[in-house]
Design an enzyme around this catalytic site. Structure first.
Site, short mmCIF file in Angstrom:
data_model
loop_
_atom_site.label_atom_id
_atom_site.label_comp_id
_atom_site.label_asym_id
_atom_site.label_seq_id
_atom_site.Cartn_x
_atom_site.Cartn_y
_atom_site.Cartn_z
N GLU A 96 6.19 4.40 -10.77
CA GLU A 96 6.71 6.07 -9.65
C GLU A 96 6.78 5.69 -9.00
O GLU A 96 7.03 4.20 -8.39
CB GLU A 96 5.04 6.00 -9.22
CG GLU A 96 3.85 6.62 -10.41
CD GLU A 96 2.66 7.58 -9.99
OE1 GLU A 96 1.64 8.42 -10.46
OE2 GLU A 96 2.18 7.42 -8.75
N CYS A 144 11.24 5.82 -2.67
CA CYS A 144 9.75 4.56 -2.16
C CYS A 144 10.26 3.62 -3.66
O CYS A 144 9.69 5.20 -4.63
CB CYS A 144 8.47 5.78 -2.11
SG CYS A 144 8.03 3.94 -1.65
N CYS A 151 -0.39 -3.49 -9.88
CA CYS A 151 -0.35 -4.97 -8.63
C CYS A 151 -1.73 -5.68 -8.67
O CYS A 151 -3.25 -5.26 -9.37
CB CYS A 151 -1.01 -4.19 -7.63
SG CYS A 151 0.16 -4.62 -6.17
N CYS A 155 -6.37 -5.05 -2.91
CA CYS A 155 -6.48 -4.10 -1.46
C CYS A 155 -7.45 -3.60 -1.95
O CYS A 155 -7.16 -2.38 -2.45
CB CYS A 155 -5.37 -4.24 -0.67
SG CYS A 155 -4.10 -5.18 -0.15
N CYS A 158 -6.70 0.56 -1.86
CA CYS A 158 -4.82 0.99 -2.10
C CYS A 158 -5.46 1.34 -3.68
O CYS A 158 -6.44 0.62 -4.47
CB CYS A 158 -4.20 0.16 -2.24
SG CYS A 158 -2.69 0.64 -2.99
N CYS A 374 1.42 6.15 0.42
CA CYS A 374 0.90 5.41 0.76
C CYS A 374 0.02 4.68 0.24
O CYS A 374 -1.24 5.32 0.48
CB CYS A 374 1.40 4.39 1.91
SG CYS A 374 2.73 4.50 2.45
N1 SAH Z 1 2.32 -4.53 -1.90
C1 SAH Z 1 3.02 -3.99 -0.88
C2 SAH Z 1 4.50 -2.80 -1.11
C3 SAH Z 1 4.00 -1.19 -1.47
S1 SAH Z 1 1.97 -0.68 -0.49
C4 SAH Z 1 2.87 -4.00 0.63
O1 SAH Z 1 1.41 -4.67 0.66
O2 SAH Z 1 2.98 -4.28 1.37
C5 SAH Z 1 2.81 -0.06 1.29
C6 SAH Z 1 2.30 0.52 2.31
O3 SAH Z 1 0.81 1.29 1.80
C7 SAH Z 1 1.18 -1.29 2.53
O4 SAH Z 1 1.10 -1.15 4.31
C8 SAH Z 1 0.00 -0.51 2.84
O5 SAH Z 1 -0.97 -1.53 3.49
C9 SAH Z 1 -0.14 0.66 2.40
N2 SAH Z 1 -1.54 1.45 1.91
C10 SAH Z 1 -2.20 0.90 0.79
N3 SAH Z 1 -2.83 2.25 0.57
C11 SAH Z 1 -3.01 2.64 1.34
C12 SAH Z 1 -3.92 4.21 1.49
N4 SAH Z 1 -4.54 4.28 0.64
N5 SAH Z 1 -3.25 4.77 2.22
C13 SAH Z 1 -2.40 3.99 3.80
N6 SAH Z 1 -1.29 3.96 2.98
C14 SAH Z 1 -1.88 2.92 2.37
#
Ligand code: SAH
Length: 389
Positions: A96, A144, A151, A155, A158, A374
């Protein structure tokens, strides 16, 4: 008949294009024409490239050389103008890519209500008032992009993590997302001001070589300035060190997301391998350029990491660093067991950082109605609302 090896022009740099053209016995200027047609005119197929002779197009086809522009499989358009694209590659895998039109958060592409102020703040320096700019909403859009299919970082908040990782994207596939979206939106850098954030699906620093090559191609071939790009990492510490030494490098953002090791390990299991001490040491050693700041992202999870004590711990971690913080209230999603804190709680957290002299901004959520926010990218069509086109 044996399958021809497929070579995509997208992903080749000047030297590689030159040697390709050379092996076909063609003059060197053909390399430039081919690069121009693919990266700047964004041709979809060889047949479209009328600057090349029919004979050369034939030779390229014989060698199995194609443009390699990925295909837009679906578009979802949000009420706020954000577009989430499902983009498919030659092997059928897809990622995406998100288009955030005008008024986005500038350099960090952070979509904050204050993103634009943040950008001017950086230009002015910490002790000066940001100057208003004329016509600043003209064409300041952000793309983006994804760096992996899925991934591996896991996390807990996410959605992409739920996919696991399928494979790395090639440099051509990373650049291809940008070319496909620019073409679809009918915009062209540098005339149109485009910001890029490597914040889509995947961890760019776990696909390091391809990411670095893609960034170089985006600067040299597509014409997007380095200062308009930001890469975000979950905290792959050795690659933060390497990245500081790259000749071409986007700005750096680090996903902090927690204020102490116990909490961060719970939310981001990679913290077991690279803890806060290691992460902060890498961030402090990172060679910043003039007027450059590190951005720390912090996802606020209701009742988990959003208390005033957490904010205070963050101020300790970041003390004395040239950095700013982007706060993101959780974007919810199916299978995500956290809640979004209310506005007051977010504001209180922000205030503690600001009172400690740390510039902190709240990201405006984008495209939530189409799961484009995000952490919401999951390459699923079924969870989205009806496709717009
Ligand atoms: N893998 C990289 C880039 C992708 S995530 C990283 O971790 O930085 C981009 C951003 O989205 C990160 O700062 C992550 O913490 C945030 N993010 C992930 N899940 C989210 C969610 N459910 N709500 C808001 N931000 C989120």
């Amino acid at each position: 008949m044996a399958e021809l090896p497929q070579i995509s022009v997208l992903g080749l740099d000047r030297t590689e294009l030159a040697s390709l053209v050379d092996t076909l016995g063609e003059p060197a200027y053909r390399a430039r024409q081919l690069g121009e047609a693919v990266y700047r005119q964004r041709a979809e197929s060889m047949e479209e490239i009328s600057t090349l002779s029919r004979e050369l197009r034939g030779k390229l086809a014989e060698k199995g050389v194609s443009v390699g522009l990925p295909r837009i499989e679906k578009r979802f358009v949000s009420q706020d103008g954000t577009v989430r694209y499902l983009i498919a590659f030659a092997d059928g895998q897809s990622v995406e890519t998100v288009w955030m039109p005008e008024g986005d958060g500038g350099e960090a592409g952070d979509g904050s209500e204050a993103g634009e102020v943040a950008e001017r703040f950086e230009e002015a320096g910490p002790n000066k008032n940001p100057k208003p700019r004329q016509g600043q909403n003209q064409g300041r859009s952000t793309i983006c992009i994804s760096s992996q299919v899925g991934c591996a970082v896991d996390c807990q908040f996410c959605l992409t993590a739920l996919l696991g990782v399928k494979r790395n994207l090639t440099a051509g596939e990373i650049v291809g997302q940008v070319c496909a979206v620019l073409k679809d939106q009918n915009v062209s850098p540098p005339e149109d001001r485009i910001n890029l954030v490597f914040m889509g699906m995947g961890e760019p620093f776990l696909n390091y070589e391809n990411f670095v090559k893609a960034a170089r191609l985006l600067v040299e071939e597509v014409g997007i300035a380095e200062r308009r790009m930001t890469v975000s990492t979950a905290g792959i510490v050795p690659r933060i060190h390497d990245f500081g030494g790259e000749a071409i490098r986007p700005k750096l953002a680090i996903s902090l997301n927690a204020s102490n090791d116990a909490l961060r390990t719970r939310l981001m299991p990679l913290n077991k391998k690279w803890n806060l001490e290691m992460l902060m040491a890498a961030a402090r050693a990172y060679p910043l350029r003039t007027r450059e700041w590190i951005t720390f992202e912090y996802v606020l999870l209701g009742g988990v990491n959003d208390a005033p004590e957490n904010a205070k711990e963050v101020t300790e971690l970041l003390r004395g660093m040239r950095c700013k913080v982007n706060l993101i209230a959780l974007n919810p999603g199916p299978g995500i067991d956290f809640t979004t804190p209310d506005t007051e709680r977010v504001a209180a957290f922000q205030k503690i950082l600001r009172d400690a002299g740390i510039p902190a901004f709240v990201r405006r959520p984008r495209g939530l109605d189409i799961y484009a926010g995000c952490g919401q990218l999951k390459r699923t069509v079924e969870i989205a609302t009806a496709p717009a086109l």
